[in-house]
Write a protein that holds these residues in place. Structure first.
Motif, PDB file in Angstrom:
ATOM      1  N   ALA A   5      44.488 -20.470 -58.460  1.00  0.00           N
ATOM      2  CA  ALA A   5      43.411 -21.050 -57.650  1.00  0.00           C
ATOM      3  C   ALA A   5      43.063 -22.435 -58.160  1.00  0.00           C
ATOM      4  O   ALA A   5      42.747 -22.630 -59.322  1.00  0.00           O
ATOM      5  N   GLY A   6      43.175 -23.380 -57.303  1.00  0.00           N
ATOM      6  CA  GLY A   6      42.766 -24.734 -57.652  1.00  0.00           C
ATOM      7  C   GLY A   6      43.776 -25.507 -58.493  1.00  0.00           C
ATOM      8  O   GLY A   6      43.600 -26.686 -58.722  1.00  0.00           O
ATOM      9  N   THR A   7      44.858 -24.871 -58.943  1.00  0.00           N
ATOM     10  CA  THR A   7      45.780 -25.552 -59.841  1.00  0.00           C
ATOM     11  C   THR A   7      46.271 -26.856 -59.239  1.00  0.00           C
ATOM     12  O   THR A   7      46.795 -26.880 -58.143  1.00  0.00           O
ATOM     13  N   GLY A   8      46.125 -27.909 -59.979  1.00  0.00           N
ATOM     14  CA  GLY A   8      46.704 -29.173 -59.565  1.00  0.00           C
ATOM     15  C   GLY A   8      46.005 -29.820 -58.390  1.00  0.00           C
ATOM     16  O   GLY A   8      46.492 -30.815 -57.875  1.00  0.00           O
ATOM     17  N   LEU A   9      44.895 -29.282 -57.968  1.00  0.00           N
ATOM     18  CA  LEU A   9      44.313 -29.817 -56.749  1.00  0.00           C
ATOM     19  C   LEU A   9      43.032 -30.591 -56.978  1.00  0.00           C
ATOM     20  O   LEU A   9      42.562 -31.274 -56.088  1.00  0.00           O
TER      21      LEU A   9
ATOM     22  N   THR B 238      43.778 -39.072 -57.207  1.00  0.00           N
ATOM     23  CA  THR B 238      43.633 -40.358 -57.882  1.00  0.00           C
ATOM     24  C   THR B 238      43.130 -41.418 -56.920  1.00  0.00           C
ATOM     25  O   THR B 238      43.201 -41.271 -55.705  1.00  0.00           O
ATOM     26  N   ALA B 239      42.669 -42.491 -57.512  1.00  0.00           N
ATOM     27  CA  ALA B 239      42.236 -43.616 -56.690  1.00  0.00           C
ATOM     28  C   ALA B 239      43.413 -44.089 -55.845  1.00  0.00           C
ATOM     29  O   ALA B 239      43.252 -44.474 -54.696  1.00  0.00           O
ATOM     30  N   ALA B 240      44.636 -44.006 -56.444  1.00  0.00           N
ATOM     31  CA  ALA B 240      45.823 -44.475 -55.711  1.00  0.00           C
ATOM     32  C   ALA B 240      45.981 -43.702 -54.413  1.00  0.00           C
ATOM     33  O   ALA B 240      46.218 -44.276 -53.351  1.00  0.00           O
ATOM     34  N   GLN B 241      45.807 -42.355 -54.515  1.00  0.00           N
ATOM     35  CA  GLN B 241      45.965 -41.569 -53.287  1.00  0.00           C
ATOM     36  C   GLN B 241      44.864 -41.919 -52.296  1.00  0.00           C
ATOM     37  O   GLN B 241      45.114 -42.073 -51.105  1.00  0.00           O
ATOM     38  N   ALA B 242      43.645 -42.058 -52.831  1.00  0.00           N
ATOM     39  CA  ALA B 242      42.528 -42.375 -51.947  1.00  0.00           C
ATOM     40  C   ALA B 242      42.801 -43.681 -51.198  1.00  0.00           C
ATOM     41  O   ALA B 242      42.440 -43.838 -50.052  1.00  0.00           O
TER      42      ALA B 242
ATOM     43  N   THR C  37      47.176 -34.360 -53.465  1.00  0.00           N
ATOM     44  CA  THR C  37      48.441 -34.088 -54.160  1.00  0.00           C
ATOM     45  C   THR C  37      48.509 -34.767 -55.533  1.00  0.00           C
ATOM     46  O   THR C  37      49.555 -34.743 -56.175  1.00  0.00           O
ATOM     47  N   ARG C  38      47.400 -35.370 -55.950  1.00  0.00           N
ATOM     48  CA  ARG C  38      47.302 -35.928 -57.303  1.00  0.00           C
ATOM     49  C   ARG C  38      45.919 -35.611 -57.847  1.00  0.00           C
ATOM     50  O   ARG C  38      44.951 -35.750 -57.099  1.00  0.00           O
ATOM     51  N   PRO C  39      45.800 -35.249 -59.151  1.00  0.00           N
ATOM     52  CA  PRO C  39      46.922 -34.950 -60.043  1.00  0.00           C
ATOM     53  C   PRO C  39      47.578 -33.648 -59.636  1.00  0.00           C
ATOM     54  O   PRO C  39      46.932 -32.785 -59.015  1.00  0.00           O
ATOM     55  N   TRP C  40      48.854 -33.473 -59.973  1.00  0.00           N
ATOM     56  CA  TRP C  40      49.598 -32.263 -59.621  1.00  0.00           C
ATOM     57  C   TRP C  40      50.434 -31.880 -60.831  1.00  0.00           C
ATOM     58  O   TRP C  40      51.288 -32.652 -61.272  1.00  0.00           O
TER      59      TRP C  40
ATOM     60  N   GLU D  48      54.404 -27.474 -68.631  1.00  0.00           N
ATOM     61  CA  GLU D  48      53.414 -27.966 -67.660  1.00  0.00           C
ATOM     62  C   GLU D  48      53.531 -29.464 -67.728  1.00  0.00           C
ATOM     63  O   GLU D  48      53.278 -30.062 -68.770  1.00  0.00           O
ATOM     64  N   VAL D  49      53.942 -30.055 -66.643  1.00  0.00           N
ATOM     65  CA  VAL D  49      54.176 -31.494 -66.694  1.00  0.00           C
ATOM     66  C   VAL D  49      53.614 -32.127 -65.425  1.00  0.00           C
ATOM     67  O   VAL D  49      53.716 -31.549 -64.338  1.00  0.00           O
ATOM     68  N   GLY D  50      53.014 -33.286 -65.588  1.00  0.00           N
ATOM     69  CA  GLY D  50      52.468 -33.999 -64.432  1.00  0.00           C
ATOM     70  C   GLY D  50      53.613 -34.363 -63.486  1.00  0.00           C
ATOM     71  O   GLY D  50      54.688 -34.784 -63.932  1.00  0.00           O
TER      72      GLY D  50
END
Ligand code: MTE
Length: 322
Positions: free
Chosen positions: A39-43, A47-51, A105-108, A121-123
């Protein structure tokens, strides 16, 4: 086509999984040690970049095309394939955007654990820069009997699996989609066995054709295609190609997959393409090509038999076809 009248491959409520089966599945997921962790993993956040609409991996595209993968047809126009998607977390219609854009989709974090010597576990943005990215032209055949041809960018699933060093007990790679009802309205529909779960045998996962996809049409993957990371296994029905993967787990037991759990008589674990084995409700002999609407005969293993038939030579007692 019968399934069109049913709005895609929506299963009528009356045929959906009985509550007990649903609860059993929850116990199975808990036994894998995945339930609470997903639940919630990676979600969280984004990031500002995605925004701002910038993708931090945009500089990696277009990747060099691997010319070993050729098509027998035209590439499906992006406008067509990007507006005709199956993504039940967001909609049971083919129009999943803009709903799917709600997924951050970031951080993921890409996870791989279970029966491995080197759990990881890697970004996502770090992982992708360590992987051999290439573009491949693949056909995709949906069990609904439509098909498309797409230029995916990605890296072999084998590269990720081998990095984690599966133990000798490892038999399956289980891949699950994120699970977050607040983002994905479809996941509020309790009669579906969320999270979307798929799996391959270790040998299938190590086959060169099994691709983890990060981009399409020479760009980072848009959300409706399963950003940031989805599977492409072109010799199998499209439903095996799980989207927005998080996490991956290596197991000794075969997982119960999403569609198998909903309707095992119609959608099996193996789901290899075979024109000679009809779906219980429609023929699989032909396919309708998205965009042109042309029909053409479907091929065994979707035309990829040379690369994959060997995987199944000792498995003839299994129900190998969807
Ligand atoms: N993955 C998730 N998480 N949810 C889905 O509903 N649909 C599957 C597969 N992966 C699905 C999924 C089905 S039925 C198909 S045919 C393909 O995604 C569609 O991929 P596309 O939308 O990129 O064409």
């Amino acid at each position: 086509m019968l399934i069109k009248a049913r709005r895609g491959w929506e299963i009528p409520e009356g045929e959906a999984t009985p509550e007990q089966v649903f609860l059993d599945r929850r116990r199975f997921v808990a036994a894998l040690g995945l339930g609470a962790g997903i639940a919630g993993t990676g979600l969280a956040g984004g990031t500002a970049a995605q925004a701002q609409g910038r993708d931090p991996t945009a500089d990696l595209y277009p990747a060099k095309r691997n010319e070993a993968f050729r098509l027998d047809r035209e590439v499906t126009p992006e406008k067509v394939s990007a507006e005709y998607n199956n993504y039940y977390e967001f909609s049971t219609s083919k129009a999943v955007t803009p709903a799917s854009d709600a997924l951050k989709t970031r951080p993921w974090t890409v996870k791989i654990g279970g029966l491995v010597e080197a759990p990881m576990e890697v970004g996502f943005d770090d992982l992708i820069r360590r992987m051999p990215l290439e573009e491949r032209l693949y056909r995709m055949r949906c069990v609904e009997a439509w098909s498309m041809a797409v230029p995916w960018t990605g890296f072999p699933l084998r590269a990720l699996v081998d990095m984690a060093k599966p133990t000798s007990a490892a038999k399956y790679v289980v891949m699950q989609t994120f699970h977050d009802k607040a983002v994905a309205p479809g996941q509020k529909q309790f009669w579906y066995p969320w999270p979307y779960t798929e799996g391959l045998t270790i040998d299938e996962a190590r086959n060169d054709l099994a691709l983890l996809v990060t981009g399409v049409y020479g760009k980072p993957l848009p959300n409706q295609f399963g950003a940031p990371l989805r599977l492409a296994v072109p010799w199998k029905s499209g439903f095996k190609s799980v989207k927005a993967i998080n996490p991956n787990t290596i197991t000794a037991e075969r997982p119960k997959t999403f569609w198998e759990e909903l309707q095992a008589s119609e959608y099996g674990f193996w789901a290899n393409v075979n024109p000679a084995v009809p779906h219980p409700r429609w023929s699989q002999a032909e396919e309708r090509i998205l965009g042109t609407g042309d029909r053409r005969p479907t091929l065994l293993f979707n035309g990829y038999g040379e690369q994959v038939a060997e995987l199944y030579k000792d498995l003839q007692k299994e129900r190998l076809w969807a």
